[in-house]
Design an enzyme around this catalytic site. Structure first.
Site, mmCIF file in Angstrom:
data_model
loop_
_atom_site.group_PDB
_atom_site.id
_atom_site.type_symbol
_atom_site.label_atom_id
_atom_site.label_comp_id
_atom_site.label_asym_id
_atom_site.label_seq_id
_atom_site.Cartn_x
_atom_site.Cartn_y
_atom_site.Cartn_z
ATOM 1 N N HIS A 91 0.927 -1.128 -0.092
ATOM 2 C CA HIS A 91 -0.083 0.009 -0.034
ATOM 3 C C HIS A 91 0.817 1.141 0.134
ATOM 4 O O HIS A 91 1.722 1.261 0.621
ATOM 5 C CB HIS A 91 -0.843 -0.180 1.265
ATOM 6 C CG HIS A 91 -2.154 -0.932 0.993
ATOM 7 N ND1 HIS A 91 -2.567 -1.783 2.280
ATOM 8 C CD2 HIS A 91 -2.745 -1.371 0.098
ATOM 9 C CE1 HIS A 91 -3.508 -2.490 1.714
ATOM 10 N NE2 HIS A 91 -3.664 -2.356 0.682
ATOM 11 N N TYR A 93 -10.592 -7.605 10.003
ATOM 12 C CA TYR A 93 -11.767 -7.857 9.124
ATOM 13 C C TYR A 93 -11.206 -8.823 8.286
ATOM 14 O O TYR A 93 -10.185 -8.933 7.947
ATOM 15 C CB TYR A 93 -12.244 -6.320 8.423
ATOM 16 C CG TYR A 93 -10.932 -5.853 8.007
ATOM 17 C CD1 TYR A 93 -10.544 -5.661 6.922
ATOM 18 C CD2 TYR A 93 -10.163 -4.718 8.646
ATOM 19 C CE1 TYR A 93 -9.215 -5.185 6.205
ATOM 20 C CE2 TYR A 93 -9.151 -4.165 8.335
ATOM 21 C CZ TYR A 93 -8.804 -4.425 7.188
ATOM 22 O OH TYR A 93 -7.416 -3.832 6.576
ATOM 23 N N TYR A 115 -1.804 1.101 9.718
ATOM 24 C CA TYR A 115 -1.323 1.016 11.010
ATOM 25 C C TYR A 115 -2.353 0.571 11.977
ATOM 26 O O TYR A 115 -3.166 -0.156 11.889
ATOM 27 C CB TYR A 115 -1.302 2.679 11.602
ATOM 28 C CG TYR A 115 -2.657 3.371 11.488
ATOM 29 C CD1 TYR A 115 -3.649 3.600 12.492
ATOM 30 C CD2 TYR A 115 -3.298 3.836 10.263
ATOM 31 C CE1 TYR A 115 -4.835 4.054 12.580
ATOM 32 C CE2 TYR A 115 -4.499 4.319 10.001
ATOM 33 C CZ TYR A 115 -5.263 4.391 11.368
ATOM 34 O OH TYR A 115 -6.597 5.168 11.278
ATOM 35 N N GLU A 126 1.757 3.994 3.066
ATOM 36 C CA GLU A 126 2.070 3.312 4.324
ATOM 37 C C GLU A 126 3.652 3.213 4.501
ATOM 38 O O GLU A 126 4.387 2.299 4.427
ATOM 39 C CB GLU A 126 1.652 1.875 4.491
ATOM 40 C CG GLU A 126 -0.039 1.855 4.576
ATOM 41 C CD GLU A 126 -0.596 0.415 4.499
ATOM 42 O OE1 GLU A 126 0.177 -0.540 4.427
ATOM 43 O OE2 GLU A 126 -1.920 0.396 4.478
ATOM 44 N N GLU A 182 0.786 -4.949 11.081
ATOM 45 C CA GLU A 182 0.242 -3.279 11.193
ATOM 46 C C GLU A 182 0.975 -2.517 12.201
ATOM 47 O O GLU A 182 0.608 -2.777 13.181
ATOM 48 C CB GLU A 182 -1.294 -3.320 11.168
ATOM 49 C CG GLU A 182 -2.084 -4.183 10.003
ATOM 50 C CD GLU A 182 -2.396 -3.262 9.026
ATOM 51 O OE1 GLU A 182 -1.928 -2.193 8.859
ATOM 52 O OE2 GLU A 182 -2.919 -3.976 8.080
#
Length: 413
Positions: free
Chosen positions: A175, A356, A305, A178, A378
């Site tokens: 991503h 999730y 994060y 990030e 994360e």
């Protein structure tokens, strides 16, 4: 309690921020809200907003509890009104995102130097120059693929030579926004280069592979256009919106939970599994190394994060691999080692249980491919914009946890 799609449609944004942007995007007046859902009806509403793609969800609705959502200035009144009508409590987490971005930019400029360092976030060209200049008898730098726009995707392999060994692979910056992920990966490379003697006991047993920048196009666009860009920069036929979420583009459970077929969505899964050259590069590198004799036993992918250490399976809640007890014991040992460095606290557990469900994610693909220990890290912080002063402390604590994985791989028959 159900909410009409028409209600959601009131909040639609023009997809200009997702299309072929030019110039540096301003976040003046953008706010990040932390919302708390306490009923399944409220969760259904929040999920409809999430899947609609009109908001930038900084965290994903994961059941009852808290979610961070960024709203543009023209969305704020409507968003807060809908939260009020639904009885969803909210607080303002970031009152002005532009202030956050500007502070990071100023800190980055103050720390700037002519070569890559870990007191700032470098541009991609600086990272590439540094990688190409690495000198160590134990490190080999290779180009494993090209991004959509032709930027090199690099891998650094650390090995003492001889027959292929048990192996660990780390990747980062799938991503784009990030930045702490890629900075941590380059810090680890530098640590192995500059302090090789301290890790010879590990390198004599395993080979270590690091892909520090999976998504260079997106990362560069964060610097030149939109600091909060997430996706790749590929063109989708028939759409003005660019890019695909590369962590929805892997072939395991492709098109599953928390993905979208809408090219303008931040969680667009792509036209097909491995449609992106960036995800193909990761897959092909792993397959090629295995064909040459490598035996990958661990795969770690760096994100931010939230301070969570996510274990398989991540594609849906309540489903666990047969070796989940081993995964969990390793995750717990890793976050204990991490906490011992700077007292940063993490949680660990099955990814979809903690956060999730995610279809088409790299960690689940790696596990399904046959790599025993997989995790999505994360990293620390409460936003995607982590001050440069936190690069080194974050890298130090994550490195302590990664070394726990090295030891487990060494001990695995």
């Amino acid at each position: 309690m159900k909410f009409s799609i028409a209600l959601v449609a009131v909040l639609a944004l023009v997809a200009a921020s997702q299309s072929r942007e030019t110039g540096l995007r301003s976040f003046n007046g953008y706010q990040v809200f932390t919302v708390e859902v306490t009923t399944h009806g409220q969760l259904e509403l929040l999920r409809s907003l999430y899947l609609g793609g009109d908001y930038d969800f900084w965290t994903t609705p994961r059941g009852l509890g808290f979610t961070d959502v960024m709203a543009a200035p023209q969305q704020v009144a409507a968003f807060t009104s809908i939260m009020d009508k639904a009885g969803i409590k909210f607080t303002v987490k970031v009152p002005d995102v532009e202030t956050l971005v500007r502070e990071e930019r100023v800190a980055n400029q103050k720390a700037g130097s002519e070569r890559i360092s870990w007191d700032r976030y470098p541009r991609f060209a600086e990272i590439e120059t540094w990688l190409n200049g690495l000198s160590s008898q134990y490190a080999t730098v290779s180009v494993i693929g090209r991004s959509y726009n032709g930027l090199a995707i690099h891998a650094v392999k650390f090995s003492t030579g001889g027959a292929p060994k048990k192996s660990v692979i780390i990747d980062a910056n799938i991503h784009a926004r990030e930045w702490i992920a890629g900075a941590t990966a380059t810090w680890i490379i530098n640590e192995l280069i500059t302090n090789t003697a301290a890790y010879m006991n590990v390198l004599n047993e395993i080979d270590i592979h690091v892909i520090p920048m999976v998504n260079p196009d997106g990362y560069e666009f964060c610097h030149t256009g939109d600091r909060l860009w997430r996706k790749t920069r590929s063109v989708t036929s028939g759409s003005a919106c660019l890019g695909c979420d590369p962590n929805r583009n892997f072939a395991f459970m492709f098109g599953g939970e928390s993905t979208s077929p809408n090219p303008c969505s931040d969680i667009y899964h792509g036209s097909a599994a491995f449609s992106e050259s960036e995800t193909t590069a990761v897959r092909d590198y792993i397959v090629a190394q295995e064909a040459a004799g490598a035996r990958f036993l661990a795969y770690l992918t760096f994100h931010c994060y939230g301070n969570v250490w996510l274990l398989p399976w991540g594609y849906t809640a309540g489903v666990y691999p047969p070796d989940y007890d081993q995964q969990l014991s390793l995750g717990r040992a890793a976050i204990a080692a991490l906490q011992a460095v700077h007292n940063t606290r993490y949680q660990t557990g099955q990814g979809a249980d903690l956060l999730y469900g995610v279809g088409g994610a790299s960690d689940d693909w790696a596990k399904n491919h046959g790599i025993k220990y997989t995790t999505t890290v994360e990293m620390r912080g409460n936003s995607f914009v982590l001050p440069p002063a936190q690069i080194i402390p974050n890298a130090q604590e994550v490195w302590a946890a990664v070394q726990v994985y090295f030891q487990r791989v060494i001990e695995t028959p």
